[in-house]
Design an enzyme around this catalytic site. Structure first.
Site, PDB file in Angstrom:
ATOM      1  N   ALA A 157       0.863  -1.173   0.000  1.00  0.00           N
ATOM      2  CA  ALA A 157       0.000   0.000   0.000  1.00  0.00           C
ATOM      3  C   ALA A 157       0.901   1.226   0.000  1.00  0.00           C
ATOM      4  O   ALA A 157       2.058   1.153   0.426  1.00  0.00           O
ATOM      5  CB  ALA A 157      -0.887  -0.014   1.234  1.00  0.00           C
TER       6      ALA A 157
ATOM      7  N   GLY B  14       0.478  -4.937   0.884  1.00  0.00           N
ATOM      8  CA  GLY B  14      -0.681  -4.977   0.000  1.00  0.00           C
ATOM      9  C   GLY B  14      -0.388  -5.657  -1.326  1.00  0.00           C
ATOM     10  O   GLY B  14      -1.285  -6.237  -1.949  1.00  0.00           O
TER      11      GLY B  14
ATOM     12  N   GLU C  15      -0.765  -9.237  -0.644  1.00  0.00           N
ATOM     13  CA  GLU C  15      -2.198  -9.506  -0.461  1.00  0.00           C
ATOM     14  C   GLU C  15      -2.937  -9.513  -1.793  1.00  0.00           C
ATOM     15  O   GLU C  15      -3.832 -10.335  -2.021  1.00  0.00           O
ATOM     16  CB  GLU C  15      -2.800  -8.468   0.493  1.00  0.00           C
ATOM     17  CG  GLU C  15      -2.262  -8.643   1.914  1.00  0.00           C
ATOM     18  CD  GLU C  15      -2.628  -7.488   2.819  1.00  0.00           C
ATOM     19  OE1 GLU C  15      -2.280  -6.334   2.481  1.00  0.00           O
ATOM     20  OE2 GLU C  15      -3.247  -7.727   3.865  1.00  0.00           O
TER      21      GLU C  15
ATOM     22  N   GLU D 202       4.163  -5.296   7.338  1.00  0.00           N
ATOM     23  CA  GLU D 202       3.422  -4.239   8.035  1.00  0.00           C
ATOM     24  C   GLU D 202       3.870  -4.058   9.474  1.00  0.00           C
ATOM     25  O   GLU D 202       3.853  -2.953  10.008  1.00  0.00           O
ATOM     26  CB  GLU D 202       1.917  -4.533   7.989  1.00  0.00           C
ATOM     27  CG  GLU D 202       1.274  -4.340   6.619  1.00  0.00           C
ATOM     28  CD  GLU D 202       1.322  -5.591   5.747  1.00  0.00           C
ATOM     29  OE1 GLU D 202       2.061  -6.543   6.075  1.00  0.00           O
ATOM     30  OE2 GLU D 202       0.613  -5.608   4.728  1.00  0.00           O
TER      31      GLU D 202
HETATM   32  N1  CO8 Z   1       4.608   3.145  -0.557  1.00  0.00           N
HETATM   33  C1  CO8 Z   1       5.018   4.312  -1.066  1.00  0.00           C
HETATM   34  N2  CO8 Z   1       6.188   4.459  -1.718  1.00  0.00           N
HETATM   35  C2  CO8 Z   1       6.965   3.376  -1.842  1.00  0.00           C
HETATM   36  C3  CO8 Z   1       6.599   2.120  -1.317  1.00  0.00           C
HETATM   37  C4  CO8 Z   1       5.346   2.023  -0.648  1.00  0.00           C
HETATM   38  N3  CO8 Z   1       4.888   0.876  -0.147  1.00  0.00           N
HETATM   39  N4  CO8 Z   1       7.580   1.247  -1.584  1.00  0.00           N
HETATM   40  C5  CO8 Z   1       8.529   1.917  -2.257  1.00  0.00           C
HETATM   41  N5  CO8 Z   1       8.175   3.211  -2.408  1.00  0.00           N
HETATM   42  C6  CO8 Z   1       8.914   4.278  -3.072  1.00  0.00           C
HETATM   43  C7  CO8 Z   1      10.070   4.735  -2.212  1.00  0.00           C
HETATM   44  O1  CO8 Z   1       9.619   5.663  -1.257  1.00  0.00           O
HETATM   45  C8  CO8 Z   1      10.979   5.352  -3.242  1.00  0.00           C
HETATM   46  O2  CO8 Z   1      10.478   6.632  -3.567  1.00  0.00           O
HETATM   47  P1  CO8 Z   1      11.495   7.920  -3.588  1.00  0.00           P
HETATM   48  O3  CO8 Z   1      12.433   7.612  -4.742  1.00  0.00           O
HETATM   49  O4  CO8 Z   1      10.580   9.053  -3.831  1.00  0.00           O
HETATM   50  O5  CO8 Z   1      12.181   7.919  -2.267  1.00  0.00           O
HETATM   51  C9  CO8 Z   1      10.780   4.455  -4.461  1.00  0.00           C
HETATM   52  O6  CO8 Z   1       9.526   3.783  -4.256  1.00  0.00           O
HETATM   53  C10 CO8 Z   1      11.858   3.415  -4.622  1.00  0.00           C
HETATM   54  O7  CO8 Z   1      11.957   2.687  -3.406  1.00  0.00           O
HETATM   55  P2  CO8 Z   1      13.347   2.438  -2.644  1.00  0.00           P
HETATM   56  O8  CO8 Z   1      14.290   3.546  -2.882  1.00  0.00           O
HETATM   57  O9  CO8 Z   1      13.026   2.121  -1.213  1.00  0.00           O
HETATM   58  O10 CO8 Z   1      13.840   1.124  -3.434  1.00  0.00           O
HETATM   59  P3  CO8 Z   1      14.823  -0.002  -2.864  1.00  0.00           P
HETATM   60  O11 CO8 Z   1      15.147  -0.852  -4.046  1.00  0.00           O
HETATM   61  O12 CO8 Z   1      15.909   0.591  -2.075  1.00  0.00           O
HETATM   62  O13 CO8 Z   1      13.916  -0.871  -1.839  1.00  0.00           O
HETATM   63  C11 CO8 Z   1      11.925  -2.021  -1.065  1.00  0.00           C
HETATM   64  C12 CO8 Z   1      12.804  -1.614  -2.280  1.00  0.00           C
HETATM   65  C13 CO8 Z   1      12.692  -2.989  -0.166  1.00  0.00           C
HETATM   66  C14 CO8 Z   1      10.672  -2.719  -1.624  1.00  0.00           C
HETATM   67  C15 CO8 Z   1      11.535  -0.772  -0.262  1.00  0.00           C
HETATM   68  O14 CO8 Z   1      11.032   0.198  -1.159  1.00  0.00           O
HETATM   69  C16 CO8 Z   1      10.502  -0.988   0.793  1.00  0.00           C
HETATM   70  O15 CO8 Z   1      10.805  -1.548   1.856  1.00  0.00           O
HETATM   71  N6  CO8 Z   1       9.223  -0.576   0.536  1.00  0.00           N
HETATM   72  C17 CO8 Z   1       8.171  -0.685   1.495  1.00  0.00           C
HETATM   73  C18 CO8 Z   1       7.664  -2.101   1.602  1.00  0.00           C
HETATM   74  C19 CO8 Z   1       6.558  -2.181   2.615  1.00  0.00           C
HETATM   75  O16 CO8 Z   1       6.739  -1.973   3.802  1.00  0.00           O
HETATM   76  N7  CO8 Z   1       5.333  -2.516   2.144  1.00  0.00           N
HETATM   77  C20 CO8 Z   1       4.209  -2.670   2.987  1.00  0.00           C
HETATM   78  C21 CO8 Z   1       3.432  -1.412   3.023  1.00  0.00           C
HETATM   79  S1  CO8 Z   1       2.146  -1.507   4.242  1.00  0.00           S
HETATM   80  C22 CO8 Z   1       0.897  -2.257   3.468  1.00  0.00           C
HETATM   81  O17 CO8 Z   1       0.955  -2.664   2.329  1.00  0.00           O
HETATM   82  C23 CO8 Z   1      -0.293  -2.372   4.294  1.00  0.00           C
HETATM   83  C24 CO8 Z   1      -1.356  -3.135   3.544  1.00  0.00           C
HETATM   84  C25 CO8 Z   1      -2.677  -2.583   3.855  1.00  0.00           C
HETATM   85  C26 CO8 Z   1      -3.721  -3.044   2.933  1.00  0.00           C
HETATM   86  C27 CO8 Z   1      -3.255  -3.202   1.496  1.00  0.00           C
HETATM   87  C28 CO8 Z   1      -4.413  -3.539   0.604  1.00  0.00           C
HETATM   88  C29 CO8 Z   1      -4.024  -4.316  -0.677  1.00  0.00           C
END
Ligand code: CO8
Length: 262
Positions: A67, A111, A114, A134
């Site tokens: 998400a 998400g 999911e 999460e």
């Molecule tokens: N949301 C918003 N932006 C994101 C997300 C995200 N989930 N994931 C990555 N991005 C963005 C980063 O902020 C970054 O943006 P910017 O260049 O502006 O800083 C860009 O994408 C590239 O990401 P990274 O620089 O972090 O890329 P890396 O290769 O270094 O890392 C990762 C990749 C490991 C995937 C890392 O981006 C990460 O850990 N992302 C978050 C993963 C996460 O925690 N996901 C769970 C989110 S919570 C959730 O999904 C709750 C579910 C609720 C219901 C969902 C319904 C379907």
């Protein structure tokens, strides 16, 4: 409606609708606006008589990294409640009657995991990265992860994954029965495998395929006796379907069936 900003739609094979999540700068993070487009495209394909199977994919690097954390961060309880935040994300699981095949390469986190679990059939690359991280954000899965993952892998493993936030690989997803096929290679190879299966399914009678999806899904909600009874009732109902007569007559006369999808 199309043209979309965050997804790409196309019909790569007759009967197969492809949806590609395309928000590369955010690793296909699932924002409300992206989901609006996704749900719109799913409904359009589902209502299209010429489409029998839907394939959902992302990029090489990410199916979807969860998400949209930037959208969620400032949310309040009253905003989440009054907008029923996340509820529309279940559209795929709740309302789409054609089969959906997810082709996953790269990250399928939160998400994104999911969403992949909502698909009817999941194909992934061996080094795809799944997980419910999460807990590391101070929250829990919100789109069915705790329920679908637990049904898929059992309580012990699901509990460990959800409480540690550790990820698991595509190879493991295959070993645990989450993924129906694990493909060596990247996004292109996993998509090709999904499209091949989609084409095969789309070549069957739409009515039979819809019924097949419905009875398998019933097994997730009904006790065994009721599930078997439900299956038998639908099996009986199909004696009224044109395609069931066409399919059986074609077998007997050693011809290829020409489905009417009725
Ligand atoms: N949301 C918003 N932006 C994101 C997300 C995200 N989930 N994931 C990555 N991005 C963005 C980063 O902020 C970054 O943006 P910017 O260049 O502006 O800083 C860009 O994408 C590239 O990401 P990274 O620089 O972090 O890329 P890396 O290769 O270094 O890392 C990762 C990749 C490991 C995937 C890392 O981006 C990460 O850990 N992302 C978050 C993963 C996460 O925690 N996901 C769970 C989110 S919570 C959730 O999904 C709750 C579910 C609720 C219901 C969902 C319904 C379907």
């Amino acid at each position: 409606s199309p043209p979309y900003q965050q997804i790409i739609t196309s019909v790569p094979n007759p009967g197969v609708g492809l949806i590609t999540l395309n928000r590369p700068k955010a690793l296909n993070a699932l924002s409300s606006s992206l989901f609006k487009e996704l749900n719109d495209a799913l409904s359009k394909y589902d209502n299209d008589q010429d489409i029998g199977t839907i394939v959902l994919t992302g990029s090489e690097k990410a199916f979807a990294a969860g998400a949209d954390i930037k959208e969620m961060a400032p949310l309040t309880l009253s905003a989440a409640y009054s907008n029923n935040f996340i509820a529309p994300w279940s559209h795929l699981a709740n309302n789409i009657r054609n089969p959906v095949i997810a082709a996953v390469s790269g990250y399928a986190l939160g998400g994104g995991c999911e969403l992949a679990l909502m698909a009817d059939i999941l194909y992934c690359t061996a080094n795809a990265t799944f997980g419910q991280p999460e807990i590391k954000l101070g929250t829990v899965p919100g789109a069915g992860g705790s329920q679908r993952l637990t049904r898929a892998v059992g309580k012990g493993k699901a509990m460990e994954l959800i409480l540690t936030g550790d990820s698991f690989s595509g190879k493991e997803a295959g070993e645990w029965g989450i993924a129906a096929k694990v493909v060596n290679g990247g996004a292109e190879e996993v998509l090709a495998a999904a499209l091949e299966t989609a084409k095969k399914i789309a070549g069957h009678s739409c009515v039979a395929v819809m019924a097949g999806k419905e009875v398998v899904n019933k097994s997730q909600n009904l006790p065994l006796t009721e599930g078997i009874e439900y299956e038998r009732r639908l099996f009986h109902a199909l004696f009224e379907a044109m395609d069931q007569k066409i399919g059986m007559d074609a077998f007997i006369s050693k011809e290829k069936p020409h489905w009417t999808n009725t």
